[in-house]
Motif scaffolding. Sequence first.
Motif, PDB file in Angstrom:
ATOM      1  N   UNK A 178       0.817  -1.216   0.000  1.00 13.28           N
ATOM      2  CA  UNK A 178       0.000   0.000   0.000  1.00 13.28           C
ATOM      3  C   UNK A 178       0.850   1.265   0.000  1.00 13.28           C
ATOM      4  N   UNK A 179       2.070   1.185   0.486  1.00 15.86           N
ATOM      5  CA  UNK A 179       2.960   2.338   0.497  1.00 15.86           C
ATOM      6  C   UNK A 179       3.811   2.460  -0.751  1.00 15.86           C
ATOM      7  N   UNK A 180       3.579   1.601  -1.721  1.00 15.25           N
ATOM      8  CA  UNK A 180       4.369   1.607  -2.956  1.00 15.25           C
ATOM      9  C   UNK A 180       3.424   1.851  -4.141  1.00 15.25           C
ATOM     10  N   UNK A 181       3.564   2.999  -4.787  1.00 14.45           N
ATOM     11  CA  UNK A 181       2.605   3.384  -5.828  1.00 14.45           C
ATOM     12  C   UNK A 181       2.401   2.355  -6.939  1.00 14.45           C
ATOM     13  N   UNK A 182       3.452   1.652  -7.329  1.00 17.05           N
ATOM     14  CA  UNK A 182       3.304   0.682  -8.415  1.00 17.05           C
ATOM     15  C   UNK A 182       2.613  -0.606  -7.983  1.00 17.05           C
ATOM     16  N   UNK A 183       2.523  -0.844  -6.659  1.00 18.56           N
ATOM     17  CA  UNK A 183       1.972  -2.107  -6.167  1.00 18.56           C
ATOM     18  C   UNK A 183       0.625  -1.973  -5.456  1.00 18.56           C
ATOM     19  N   UNK A 184       0.251  -0.778  -5.082  1.00 21.00           N
ATOM     20  CA  UNK A 184      -0.911  -0.569  -4.210  1.00 21.00           C
ATOM     21  C   UNK A 184      -2.195  -1.209  -4.746  1.00 21.00           C
ATOM     22  N   UNK A 185      -2.342  -1.299  -6.044  1.00 20.33           N
ATOM     23  CA  UNK A 185      -3.578  -1.824  -6.646  1.00 20.33           C
ATOM     24  C   UNK A 185      -3.631  -3.354  -6.708  1.00 20.33           C
ATOM     25  N   UNK A 186      -2.553  -4.020  -6.362  1.00 21.90           N
ATOM     26  CA  UNK A 186      -2.499  -5.483  -6.467  1.00 21.90           C
ATOM     27  C   UNK A 186      -3.140  -6.112  -5.234  1.00 21.90           C
ATOM     28  N   UNK A 187      -4.101  -7.018  -5.438  1.00 19.70           N
ATOM     29  CA  UNK A 187      -4.928  -7.458  -4.315  1.00 19.70           C
ATOM     30  C   UNK A 187      -4.695  -8.880  -3.814  1.00 19.70           C
ATOM     31  N   UNK A 188      -3.682  -9.567  -4.322  1.00 19.76           N
ATOM     32  CA  UNK A 188      -3.372 -10.895  -3.777  1.00 19.76           C
ATOM     33  C   UNK A 188      -1.895 -11.192  -4.006  1.00 19.76           C
ATOM     34  N   UNK A 189      -1.393 -12.159  -3.262  1.00 17.88           N
ATOM     35  CA  UNK A 189       0.012 -12.536  -3.434  1.00 17.88           C
ATOM     36  C   UNK A 189       0.261 -13.109  -4.826  1.00 17.88           C
ATOM     37  N   UNK A 190      -0.729 -13.828  -5.377  1.00 24.14           N
ATOM     38  CA  UNK A 190      -0.579 -14.408  -6.711  1.00 24.14           C
ATOM     39  C   UNK A 190      -0.462 -13.310  -7.776  1.00 24.14           C
ATOM     40  N   UNK A 191      -1.304 -12.281  -7.667  1.00 19.47           N
ATOM     41  CA  UNK A 191      -1.252 -11.172  -8.624  1.00 19.47           C
ATOM     42  C   UNK A 191       0.069 -10.414  -8.464  1.00 19.47           C
ATOM     43  N   UNK A 192       0.500 -10.218  -7.215  1.00 17.59           N
ATOM     44  CA  UNK A 192       1.778  -9.559  -6.960  1.00 17.59           C
ATOM     45  C   UNK A 192       2.917 -10.372  -7.572  1.00 17.59           C
ATOM     46  N   UNK A 193       2.894 -11.682  -7.406  1.00 18.90           N
ATOM     47  CA  UNK A 193       3.948 -12.524  -7.972  1.00 18.90           C
ATOM     48  C   UNK A 193       4.002 -12.400  -9.489  1.00 18.90           C
ATOM     49  N   UNK A 194       2.845 -12.419 -10.141  1.00 23.03           N
ATOM     50  CA  UNK A 194       2.813 -12.257 -11.596  1.00 23.03           C
ATOM     51  C   UNK A 194       3.368 -10.901 -12.017  1.00 23.03           C
ATOM     52  N   UNK A 195       3.018  -9.863 -11.269  1.00 22.74           N
ATOM     53  CA  UNK A 195       3.482  -8.505 -11.545  1.00 22.74           C
ATOM     54  C   UNK A 195       5.005  -8.433 -11.436  1.00 22.74           C
ATOM     55  N   UNK A 196       5.543  -8.994 -10.353  1.00 22.70           N
ATOM     56  CA  UNK A 196       6.993  -8.993 -10.134  1.00 22.70           C
ATOM     57  C   UNK A 196       7.693  -9.786 -11.239  1.00 22.70           C
ATOM     58  N   UNK A 197       7.146 -10.946 -11.558  1.00 22.27           N
ATOM     59  CA  UNK A 197       7.738 -11.809 -12.594  1.00 22.27           C
ATOM     60  C   UNK A 197       7.831 -11.049 -13.924  1.00 22.27           C
ATOM     61  N   UNK A 198       6.765 -10.345 -14.302  1.00 24.54           N
ATOM     62  CA  UNK A 198       6.738  -9.566 -15.548  1.00 24.54           C
ATOM     63  C   UNK A 198       7.760  -8.430 -15.490  1.00 24.54           C
ATOM     64  N   UNK A 199       7.767  -7.699 -14.372  1.00 21.13           N
ATOM     65  CA  UNK A 199       8.716  -6.586 -14.225  1.00 21.13           C
ATOM     66  C   UNK A 199      10.163  -7.074 -14.274  1.00 21.13           C
ATOM     67  N   UNK A 200      10.455  -8.158 -13.583  1.00 23.49           N
ATOM     68  CA  UNK A 200      11.835  -8.669 -13.588  1.00 23.49           C
ATOM     69  C   UNK A 200      12.257  -9.095 -14.984  1.00 23.49           C
ATOM     70  N   UNK A 201      11.327  -9.674 -15.737  1.00 24.24           N
ATOM     71  CA  UNK A 201      11.634 -10.046 -17.113  1.00 24.24           C
ATOM     72  C   UNK A 201      11.993  -8.800 -17.921  1.00 24.24           C
TER      73      UNK A 201
END
Length: 173
Positions: free
Chosen positions: A118-141
């Motif tokens: 919630x304190x990170x503007x790029x992540x605040x909208x992500x609502x589950x650990x699974x969605x966060x993991x997908x987001x991180x995986x895409x960004x790292x790629x």
Amino acid sequence: MKIILMGYMGSGKSSVGKKLASALQLPFKDMDSEIEKAEGSSVSEIFAKKGEIYFRRVENQILKNLLQQADSFVLATGGGTPCYGDAMEVILKTSKVISIYLKAPIPTLVRRLYDEKDGRPLLAHLNSEEVLEDFIRKHLFERAFYYNQAHMTVEAGEENTDKIVENIIAGLF
């Protein structure tokens, strides 16, 4: 010497940077703090009011200003700092600069970031650990091309901060 720490959000750039700076008796600088000082607003406010493109332009200019300083320091960049504009090229071409990629595994990043999203503007909208993991995986790629150009890569997963600092210092000298 300027030591530039890069890596994804949650990789430990700030905590490692502070300890590394202390061990090397150098000042510590944090990119987000430098931006907030220059803009008179928090990173979250800048994102909300002026958007990410504006933020990235300011971030790029502050990075260039810092690299032109004569003083030595340890800088914790933002996760996206080296990935926008000509930032990575400038980091690599500036003399007496060493860039270090703190590489953390995705499960570690998810664990570290989920409770503080919630304190990170790029992540605040992500609502589950699974969605966060997908987001991180895409960004790292997307960001791997930039991160992997660093002068040094240090594993920053389950090692404690002191061990990571020890590994960095061993690689520097």
